[in-house]
Design an enzyme around this catalytic site. Structure first.
Site, PDB file in Angstrom:
ATOM      1  N   ASP A   8      15.580 -12.954  24.032  1.00 51.44           N
ATOM      2  CA  ASP A   8      14.777 -13.996  24.667  1.00 51.44           C
ATOM      3  C   ASP A   8      13.853 -14.605  23.612  1.00 51.44           C
ATOM      4  O   ASP A   8      13.471 -13.940  22.643  1.00 51.44           O
ATOM      5  CB  ASP A   8      13.945 -13.441  25.823  1.00 51.44           C
ATOM      6  CG  ASP A   8      13.252 -14.552  26.595  1.00 51.44           C
ATOM      7  OD1 ASP A   8      13.953 -15.337  27.253  1.00 51.44           O
ATOM      8  OD2 ASP A   8      12.011 -14.636  26.529  1.00 51.44           O
ATOM      9  N   GLU A  10      10.401 -17.472  22.946  1.00 49.19           N
ATOM     10  CA  GLU A  10       9.360 -18.377  23.424  1.00 49.19           C
ATOM     11  C   GLU A  10       9.207 -19.466  22.374  1.00 49.19           C
ATOM     12  O   GLU A  10       9.372 -19.211  21.172  1.00 49.19           O
ATOM     13  CB  GLU A  10       8.036 -17.640  23.643  1.00 49.19           C
ATOM     14  CG  GLU A  10       8.093 -16.530  24.693  1.00 49.19           C
ATOM     15  CD  GLU A  10       8.488 -17.005  26.078  1.00 49.19           C
ATOM     16  OE1 GLU A  10       8.288 -18.212  26.375  1.00 49.19           O
ATOM     17  OE2 GLU A  10       8.991 -16.185  26.856  1.00 49.19           O
ATOM     18  N   ASP A  53       0.612 -27.222  27.491  1.00 49.21           N
ATOM     19  CA  ASP A  53       1.557 -26.887  28.562  1.00 49.21           C
ATOM     20  C   ASP A  53       2.363 -25.642  28.211  1.00 49.21           C
ATOM     21  O   ASP A  53       2.656 -24.817  29.090  1.00 49.21           O
ATOM     22  CB  ASP A  53       2.512 -28.057  28.822  1.00 49.21           C
ATOM     23  CG  ASP A  53       1.838 -29.207  29.552  1.00 49.21           C
ATOM     24  OD1 ASP A  53       0.727 -28.996  30.081  1.00 49.21           O
ATOM     25  OD2 ASP A  53       2.414 -30.312  29.583  1.00 49.21           O
ATOM     26  N   HIS A  58       3.384 -19.167  28.285  1.00 47.00           N
ATOM     27  CA  HIS A  58       3.538 -17.880  27.600  1.00 47.00           C
ATOM     28  C   HIS A  58       2.241 -17.293  27.036  1.00 47.00           C
ATOM     29  O   HIS A  58       2.232 -16.141  26.591  1.00 47.00           O
ATOM     30  CB  HIS A  58       4.579 -17.980  26.480  1.00 47.00           C
ATOM     31  CG  HIS A  58       4.419 -19.168  25.578  1.00 47.00           C
ATOM     32  ND1 HIS A  58       3.266 -19.436  24.866  1.00 47.00           N
ATOM     33  CD2 HIS A  58       5.285 -20.166  25.284  1.00 47.00           C
ATOM     34  CE1 HIS A  58       3.427 -20.537  24.150  1.00 47.00           C
ATOM     35  NE2 HIS A  58       4.645 -21.012  24.396  1.00 47.00           N
ATOM     36  N   HIS A 151       5.061 -15.262  30.562  1.00 46.21           N
ATOM     37  CA  HIS A 151       6.328 -15.108  29.853  1.00 46.21           C
ATOM     38  C   HIS A 151       6.059 -14.477  28.489  1.00 46.21           C
ATOM     39  O   HIS A 151       5.070 -14.780  27.826  1.00 46.21           O
ATOM     40  CB  HIS A 151       7.009 -16.470  29.669  1.00 46.21           C
ATOM     41  CG  HIS A 151       7.578 -17.027  30.920  1.00 46.21           C
ATOM     42  ND1 HIS A 151       8.922 -16.999  31.215  1.00 46.21           N
ATOM     43  CD2 HIS A 151       6.978 -17.629  31.972  1.00 46.21           C
ATOM     44  CE1 HIS A 151       9.132 -17.566  32.395  1.00 46.21           C
ATOM     45  NE2 HIS A 151       7.964 -17.958  32.874  1.00 46.21           N
ATOM     46  N   ASP A 156      10.482 -10.274  28.733  1.00 43.75           N
ATOM     47  CA  ASP A 156      11.583 -10.941  29.437  1.00 43.75           C
ATOM     48  C   ASP A 156      12.934 -10.365  29.034  1.00 43.75           C
ATOM     49  O   ASP A 156      13.853 -10.291  29.864  1.00 43.75           O
ATOM     50  CB  ASP A 156      11.550 -12.442  29.169  1.00 43.75           C
ATOM     51  CG  ASP A 156      10.434 -13.144  29.936  1.00 43.75           C
ATOM     52  OD1 ASP A 156       9.694 -12.453  30.649  1.00 43.75           O
ATOM     53  OD2 ASP A 156      10.302 -14.377  29.822  1.00 43.75           O
TER      54      ASP A 156
END
Length: 241
Positions: A8, A10, A53, A58, A151, A156
């Site tokens: 995963d 970010e 945003d 995260h 997140h 994750d």
């Protein structure tokens, strides 16, 4: 089955082609659908500011990654950890786009679509028309979300490893042809279940002589002839005598 990597990422946004960059990568190693305990996790300096945003999703701020290595400094470690294993991701095209973009920037070979397994597509095939986000799948499979306030790549990846196991039917009882006990697979362990000895053949009768006699009398009264079942009951009595 074989070795697989659940991955995963970010990022600063949605598309590396518009200048977004990777800021975190987390990997979980699986062997035969079970986590081995080996993980890979790095924060990455994206060499740009992180939009508000993205921070709301995260929680990774510019301050948190300002001293983190740049991607080219971790690329070889990531490549070594993944090896030639298939990579598993939720909405895999998103993670693949960022990983391959960063590989290109630092002169490494891209992964290519064929090496990726998309759990979103697996879920959509199994649950058509239903919500299939990672959160929705965790709730459907009763995977705890207690540690997921925001997140995070490694968190994750851990959740996705459990979801992937469920999508592959990993918690069902598996056939074990070895002499050991049959295991029930879960996200991080193999639970032992009872092992029974061979059943005797034929099985010993459970009815008493009185019950067998009553059964024969019932058949004689109802059928008024020597039925198949009556003959079988008489034979059983003779063998037991």
């Amino acid at each position: 089955m074989a070795r697989e990597i659940v991955l995963d990422t970010e990022t600063t946004g949605f598309d590396p082609k518009t200048g977004d960059r990777l800021i975190e990568v987390g990997c979980i190693e699986l062997q035969d659908l079970l986590p081995t305990g080996r993980t890979f996790h790095r924060f990455v300096n994206p060499e740009r500011l992180i939009p508000p945003d993205a921070i709301r999703v995260h929680g990774i701020t510019d301050e948190k990654v300002k001293d983190a290595p740049k991607f080219h400094q971790i690329a070889d470690d990531l490549i070594d950890f993944i090896g030639d294993a298939p990579m598993i991701a939720h909405n895999a095209a998103f993670d693949r786009n960022f990983i391959d973009y960063e590989y290109r920037l630092c002169g490494r070979a891209i992964t290519g679509e064929a090496r990726w397994i998309d759990t979103l597509k697996l879920a959509q095939s199994r649950f058509p028309g239903m919500p299939n986000s990672l959160d929705a799948l965790c709730k459907r499979f009763k995977v705890s979300l207690v540690e997921r306030t925001l997140h995070g790549a490694l968190i994750d990846a851990r959740l996705l490893a459990e979801v992937y196991l469920e999508l592959r039917g990993g918690k069902e009882r598996v056939l074990d042809l070895s002499s050991g006990p049959v295991g029930r697979r879960s996200a991080g362990e193999v639970a032992q279940v009872a092992v029974y000895g061979a059943r005797p053949r034929p099985l010993a009768p459970r009815s008493t002589e009185a019950e067998q006699a009553a059964h024969i009398a019932f058949l004689a009264e109802v059928l008024k002839d020597r039925s198949l079942w009556e003959a079988y009951g008489i034979k059983a009595q003779e063998e037991a005598a």
